[in-house]
Write a protein that holds these residues in place. Structure first.
Motif, mmCIF file in Angstrom:
data_model
loop_
_atom_site.group_PDB
_atom_site.id
_atom_site.type_symbol
_atom_site.label_atom_id
_atom_site.label_comp_id
_atom_site.label_asym_id
_atom_site.label_seq_id
_atom_site.Cartn_x
_atom_site.Cartn_y
_atom_site.Cartn_z
ATOM 1 N N SER A 1 0.820 -1.217 0.000
ATOM 2 C CA SER A 1 0.000 0.000 0.000
ATOM 3 C C SER A 1 0.852 1.265 0.000
ATOM 4 C CB SER A 1 -0.947 -0.001 1.202
ATOM 5 O OG SER A 1 -0.199 0.072 2.396
ATOM 6 N N CYS A 2 2.128 1.122 -0.313
ATOM 7 C CA CYS A 2 3.044 2.256 -0.307
ATOM 8 C C CYS A 2 2.577 3.335 -1.288
ATOM 9 C CB CYS A 2 4.452 1.792 -0.670
ATOM 10 S SG CYS A 2 5.689 3.008 -0.268
ATOM 11 N N GLY A 3 2.531 4.553 -0.804
ATOM 12 C CA GLY A 3 2.086 5.684 -1.601
ATOM 13 C C GLY A 3 0.637 6.050 -1.365
ATOM 14 N N MET A 4 -0.056 5.266 -0.546
ATOM 15 C CA MET A 4 -1.478 5.488 -0.313
ATOM 16 C C MET A 4 -1.738 6.841 0.352
ATOM 17 S SD MET A 4 -4.294 3.892 -1.025
ATOM 18 C CE MET A 4 -3.938 2.167 -1.179
ATOM 19 N N THR A 5 -0.923 7.196 1.343
ATOM 20 C CA THR A 5 -1.114 8.492 2.019
ATOM 21 C C THR A 5 -0.926 9.629 1.034
ATOM 22 O OG1 THR A 5 -0.337 7.546 4.100
ATOM 23 C CG2 THR A 5 -0.334 9.949 3.926
ATOM 24 N N ARG A 6 0.129 9.563 0.236
ATOM 25 C CA ARG A 6 0.373 10.609 -0.767
ATOM 26 C C ARG A 6 -0.743 10.643 -1.807
ATOM 27 N NH1 ARG A 6 6.700 9.497 -1.803
ATOM 28 N NH2 ARG A 6 6.671 8.203 0.024
ATOM 29 N N ALA A 7 -1.290 9.484 -2.136
ATOM 30 C CA ALA A 7 -2.401 9.444 -3.090
ATOM 31 C C ALA A 7 -3.605 10.198 -2.537
ATOM 32 C CB ALA A 7 -2.775 7.997 -3.409
ATOM 33 N N TYR A 8 -3.901 9.991 -1.257
ATOM 34 C CA TYR A 8 -5.045 10.695 -0.659
ATOM 35 C C TYR A 8 -4.771 12.182 -0.472
ATOM 36 C CZ TYR A 8 -8.088 6.747 -0.192
ATOM 37 O OH TYR A 8 -8.924 5.692 -0.476
ATOM 38 N N ILE A 9 -3.533 12.536 -0.211
ATOM 39 C CA ILE A 9 -3.182 13.967 -0.129
ATOM 40 C C ILE A 9 -3.380 14.599 -1.508
ATOM 41 C CG2 ILE A 9 -1.274 15.596 0.166
ATOM 42 C CD1 ILE A 9 -0.289 13.707 2.446
ATOM 43 N N SER A 10 -2.936 13.922 -2.560
ATOM 44 C CA SER A 10 -3.128 14.421 -3.927
ATOM 45 C C SER A 10 -4.613 14.513 -4.267
ATOM 46 C CB SER A 10 -2.418 13.510 -4.934
ATOM 47 O OG SER A 10 -1.036 13.524 -4.715
ATOM 48 N N LEU A 11 -5.374 13.517 -3.864
ATOM 49 C CA LEU A 11 -6.814 13.547 -4.095
ATOM 50 C C LEU A 11 -7.452 14.726 -3.368
ATOM 51 C CD1 LEU A 11 -9.185 12.042 -5.441
ATOM 52 C CD2 LEU A 11 -9.447 10.782 -3.302
ATOM 53 N N GLY A 12 -6.966 14.993 -2.162
ATOM 54 C CA GLY A 12 -7.464 16.150 -1.409
ATOM 55 C C GLY A 12 -7.173 17.470 -2.111
ATOM 56 N N HIS A 13 -6.112 17.504 -2.905
ATOM 57 C CA HIS A 13 -5.779 18.694 -3.707
ATOM 58 C C HIS A 13 -6.414 18.620 -5.094
ATOM 59 C CE1 HIS A 13 -2.203 19.020 -0.883
ATOM 60 N NE2 HIS A 13 -2.894 20.130 -0.714
ATOM 61 N N LEU A 14 -7.301 17.642 -5.283
ATOM 62 C CA LEU A 14 -8.029 17.418 -6.532
ATOM 63 C C LEU A 14 -7.107 17.093 -7.706
ATOM 64 C CD1 LEU A 14 -10.718 20.220 -6.178
ATOM 65 C CD2 LEU A 14 -10.888 17.820 -5.533
ATOM 66 N N ASP A 15 -5.962 16.509 -7.420
ATOM 67 C CA ASP A 15 -5.026 16.078 -8.453
ATOM 68 C C ASP A 15 -5.151 14.560 -8.607
ATOM 69 O OD1 ASP A 15 -2.966 15.623 -10.203
ATOM 70 O OD2 ASP A 15 -1.486 16.809 -9.099
ATOM 71 N N ILE A 16 -6.142 14.142 -9.368
ATOM 72 C CA ILE A 16 -6.458 12.716 -9.509
ATOM 73 C C ILE A 16 -5.346 11.968 -10.238
ATOM 74 C CG2 ILE A 16 -8.100 11.081 -10.521
ATOM 75 C CD1 ILE A 16 -10.280 13.180 -9.965
ATOM 76 N N LYS A 17 -4.735 12.612 -11.219
ATOM 77 C CA LYS A 17 -3.645 11.965 -11.956
ATOM 78 C C LYS A 17 -2.488 11.614 -11.013
ATOM 79 C CE LYS A 17 -0.593 12.634 -15.894
ATOM 80 N NZ LYS A 17 -0.138 13.554 -16.942
ATOM 81 N N LYS A 18 -2.138 12.529 -10.139
ATOM 82 C CA LYS A 18 -1.057 12.281 -9.184
ATOM 83 C C LYS A 18 -1.483 11.235 -8.152
ATOM 84 C CE LYS A 18 2.545 15.198 -7.630
ATOM 85 N NZ LYS A 18 2.931 16.540 -7.206
ATOM 86 N N ALA A 19 -2.743 11.244 -7.767
ATOM 87 C CA ALA A 19 -3.249 10.240 -6.827
ATOM 88 C C ALA A 19 -3.086 8.846 -7.419
ATOM 89 C CB ALA A 19 -4.707 10.513 -6.485
ATOM 90 N N PHE A 20 -3.430 8.676 -8.687
ATOM 91 C CA PHE A 20 -3.246 7.381 -9.339
ATOM 92 C C PHE A 20 -1.766 7.029 -9.475
ATOM 93 C CE2 PHE A 20 -7.686 7.474 -10.680
ATOM 94 C CZ PHE A 20 -8.018 6.129 -10.567
ATOM 95 N N TYR A 21 -0.914 8.026 -9.668
ATOM 96 C CA TYR A 21 0.523 7.771 -9.760
ATOM 97 C C TYR A 21 1.057 7.220 -8.440
ATOM 98 C CZ TYR A 21 5.522 8.491 -9.668
ATOM 99 O OH TYR A 21 6.866 8.295 -9.503
ATOM 100 N N TYR A 22 0.679 7.862 -7.331
ATOM 101 C CA TYR A 22 1.206 7.438 -6.042
ATOM 102 C C TYR A 22 0.686 6.071 -5.630
ATOM 103 C CZ TYR A 22 3.632 11.772 -5.133
ATOM 104 O OH TYR A 22 4.511 12.817 -5.192
ATOM 105 N N HIS A 23 -0.574 5.798 -5.888
ATOM 106 C CA HIS A 23 -1.089 4.438 -5.696
ATOM 107 C C HIS A 23 -2.365 4.270 -6.506
ATOM 108 C CE1 HIS A 23 -2.074 0.555 -4.194
ATOM 109 N NE2 HIS A 23 -0.954 0.542 -3.500
ATOM 110 N N PRO A 24 -2.295 3.419 -7.553
ATOM 111 C CA PRO A 24 -3.443 3.268 -8.450
ATOM 112 C C PRO A 24 -4.670 2.623 -7.809
ATOM 113 C CG PRO A 24 -1.639 1.804 -9.098
ATOM 114 C CD PRO A 24 -1.130 2.659 -7.993
ATOM 115 N N LEU A 25 -4.541 2.079 -6.603
ATOM 116 C CA LEU A 25 -5.693 1.446 -5.946
ATOM 117 C C LEU A 25 -6.218 2.263 -4.764
ATOM 118 C CD1 LEU A 25 -4.511 -2.269 -6.003
ATOM 119 C CD2 LEU A 25 -6.081 -1.124 -7.563
#
Length: 128
Positions: free
Chosen positions: A42-66
């Motif tokens: 699940s590595c990158g999951m926290t960063r994915a949710y931080i990116s999602l919180g900034h509405l950067d969905i592309k970066k969220a998928f980059y950090y963790h696609p699941l």
């Protein structure tokens, strides 16, 4: 104590231990990477949710696609079929990400300061 309360208690204890490990090692809150040096599935999951919180969905998928599957895990933790399918999916994605990114690209970096890495290197130096 009911099974759901035990499950929630285990999650909170794990989160607390991870938080303390993050403070002590000053690297990551992930126990897996702090102990073994390898990124966890699940590595990158926290960063994915931080990116999602900034509405950067592309970066969220980059950090963790699941990242989108966590609510399914929390809602369906009693359904073994859902958990097994998501577990297999997480491990499959982890293997692909390890092949593509490990050991130099975030979030799949190797932790040289991990406990087992330090022990192994210390033993290696003693044996020489």
């Amino acid at each position: 104590m009911s099974k759901s309360r035990e499950f929630i208690l285990v999650i909170f204890i794990g989160a607390f231990i991870s938080f303390i490990a993050g403070i002590v090692f000053n690297k990551s809150i992930c126990l897996f990477i702090n102990i073994f040096g390898l990124p966890c599935p699940s590595c990158g999951m926290t960063r994915a949710y931080i990116s999602l919180g900034h509405l950067d969905i592309k970066k969220a998928f980059y950090y963790h696609p699941l990242f989108w599957s966590v609510p399914l895990i929390l809602l369906g933790y009693k359904n073994k079929k859902i958990i097994y399918i998501l577990g297999i999916l997480f491990i499959s994605v982890w293997l692909v990400r390890m092949y593509l990114y490990f050991p130099d690209i975030e979030p799949m970096k190797f932790n040289n300061k991990a406990i087992y890495v330090r022990i192994f290197n210390g033993l290696k130096n003693i044996i020489k």
